[in-house]
Design a protein around this motif. Structure first.
Motif, PDB file in Angstrom:
ATOM      1  N   ARG A  34       1.301  -0.649  -0.130  1.00 55.35           N
ATOM      2  CA  ARG A  34       0.163  -0.482  -0.005  1.00 55.35           C
ATOM      3  C   ARG A  34       0.929   1.096  -0.403  1.00 55.35           C
ATOM      4  NH1 ARG A  34      -4.931   0.335   3.844  1.00 55.35           N
ATOM      5  NH2 ARG A  34      -5.151   3.076   3.883  1.00 55.35           N
ATOM      6  N   ILE A  35       1.933   1.430   0.685  1.00 62.52           N
ATOM      7  CA  ILE A  35       2.754   2.955   0.689  1.00 62.52           C
ATOM      8  C   ILE A  35       4.224   2.015  -0.592  1.00 62.52           C
ATOM      9  CG2 ILE A  35       1.654   3.025   3.030  1.00 62.52           C
ATOM     10  CD1 ILE A  35       4.708   2.369   4.635  1.00 62.52           C
ATOM     11  N   GLU A  36       4.084   1.197  -0.732  1.00 63.02           N
ATOM     12  CA  GLU A  36       5.047   0.705  -2.131  1.00 63.02           C
ATOM     13  C   GLU A  36       5.651   1.976  -2.673  1.00 63.02           C
ATOM     14  OE1 GLU A  36       6.982  -3.518  -4.348  1.00 63.02           O
ATOM     15  OE2 GLU A  36       4.834  -3.054  -3.844  1.00 63.02           O
ATOM     16  N   ASP A  41       5.670   5.226  -1.989  1.00 63.30           N
ATOM     17  CA  ASP A  41       5.794   6.334  -1.908  1.00 63.30           C
ATOM     18  C   ASP A  41       7.441   5.733  -1.289  1.00 63.30           C
ATOM     19  OD1 ASP A  41       3.974   8.230  -2.201  1.00 63.30           O
ATOM     20  OD2 ASP A  41       3.308   7.826  -0.764  1.00 63.30           O
ATOM     21  N   PHE A  42       7.626   4.561  -0.903  1.00 64.27           N
ATOM     22  CA  PHE A  42       8.857   3.905   0.035  1.00 64.27           C
ATOM     23  C   PHE A  42       9.941   3.870  -0.679  1.00 64.27           C
ATOM     24  CE2 PHE A  42      11.093  -0.009   1.326  1.00 64.27           C
ATOM     25  CZ  PHE A  42      11.565  -0.057   3.092  1.00 64.27           C
ATOM     26  N   LYS A  86       4.126   4.050  13.983  1.00 60.38           N
ATOM     27  CA  LYS A  86       3.342   4.833  13.549  1.00 60.38           C
ATOM     28  C   LYS A  86       2.847   5.781  14.233  1.00 60.38           C
ATOM     29  CE  LYS A  86       1.713  -0.224  12.803  1.00 60.38           C
ATOM     30  NZ  LYS A  86       1.256  -1.192  13.600  1.00 60.38           N
ATOM     31  N   SER A 119      -0.076   7.431   9.945  1.00 59.83           N
ATOM     32  CA  SER A 119       1.289   7.429   8.923  1.00 59.83           C
ATOM     33  C   SER A 119       2.172   7.330   9.529  1.00 59.83           C
ATOM     34  CB  SER A 119       1.241   9.174   8.563  1.00 59.83           C
ATOM     35  OG  SER A 119       2.052  10.077  10.026  1.00 59.83           O
ATOM     36  N   ILE A 124       5.103   8.952   5.602  1.00 54.91           N
ATOM     37  CA  ILE A 124       3.787   8.453   5.249  1.00 54.91           C
ATOM     38  C   ILE A 124       3.067   8.361   5.569  1.00 54.91           C
ATOM     39  CG2 ILE A 124       3.489   6.233   2.831  1.00 54.91           C
ATOM     40  CD1 ILE A 124       7.182   6.007   3.515  1.00 54.91           C
ATOM     41  N   TYR A 125       1.811   8.786   4.553  1.00 57.90           N
ATOM     42  CA  TYR A 125       0.785   8.680   4.933  1.00 57.90           C
ATOM     43  C   TYR A 125       0.130   7.288   4.791  1.00 57.90           C
ATOM     44  CZ  TYR A 125      -4.400  10.080   5.166  1.00 57.90           C
ATOM     45  OH  TYR A 125      -5.723   9.570   6.442  1.00 57.90           O
ATOM     46  N   TRP A 126      -1.023   6.929   5.650  1.00 51.09           N
ATOM     47  CA  TRP A 126      -1.676   5.822   5.427  1.00 51.09           C
ATOM     48  C   TRP A 126      -2.723   6.041   5.037  1.00 51.09           C
ATOM     49  CZ3 TRP A 126      -0.817   0.693   4.740  1.00 51.09           C
ATOM     50  CH2 TRP A 126      -1.933  -0.496   4.936  1.00 51.09           C
TER      51      TRP A 126
END
Length: 191
Positions: free
Chosen positions: A80-82, A84-85, A145, A154, A175-177
């Motif tokens: 889901r955050i890949e 941005d990561f 977190k 985030s 990074i926003y979740w």
């Protein structure tokens, strides 16, 4: 085993323990890892880097760092955050490791390694970089977190340095979740 024996066993256990222990409790205990198995996944072997040049040694350490960080995030968070990561966190980790290699004495670069204790669960620790000769930790890479009021969750990626006694949070990326609660770190996909 015949069904009637299984049912008899369940009834017998319930009667003997006055219903305090259910068969589900016994089955749940079989799925949990033993302390020895848990310990094995919490530690890595310190493998000294082979005598390579500075760039190759840095690439190898960066590769290990990426792998450990991806494992820390797990199969439920990382997809889901890949993007941005990959675009925000990884380049900064690479930059910090390269800066460390630039400031470290050339003959001692092969003494640098990822600490054998890798972070798991909901703790902040991802990995630490240490000098294997002196056993001194040099850099801590962490993620936590965050949940500011009314903003959602985030992930705050940051590091600490031995230069300031590991006191200051040096931010890598935020990074926003989303509004929903993220899974535990290291969680696997449920199929």
């Amino acid at each position: 085993m015949p069904n009637w024996i299984k049912k008899s066993f369940v009834i017998l256990i319930s009667i003997l323990t006055f219903g305090m222990i259910s068969p589900q409790d016994l089955l749940a205990g079989n799925n949990q890892k033993t302390d020895e198995q848990q310990f094995a996944t919490d530690h890595l072997e310190i493998t000294p880097l082979p005598a390579l040049n500075k760039e190759q040694t840095a690439e190898q350490l960066i590769s290990q760092a990426k792998e450990i960080t991806a494992t820390k995030l797990g199969e439920r968070i990382l997809p889901r955050i890949e993007s941005d990561f990959e675009s925000e966190v990884i380049p900064k980790i690479e930059e910090i490791i390269m800066d460390l290699f630039d400031t470290y004495p050339e003959e001692e670069i092969t003494d640098l390694a990822i600490s054998p204790v890798v972070g798991k669960g909901d703790g902040e620790r991802i990995f630490h970089i240490m000098d294997t000769k002196s056993n001194d930790e040099i850099l801590y890479f962490h993620v936590r977190k965050d949940r500011p009021p009314l903003e959602g969750y985030s992930f705050n990626f940051h590091y600490h340095s031995a230069e300031d006694g590991f006191e200051t949070h040096h931010e890598l990326a935020e990074i926003y979740w989303g509004k929903d609660t993220p899974a535990r770190f290291g969680s696997e996909q449920v199929h």
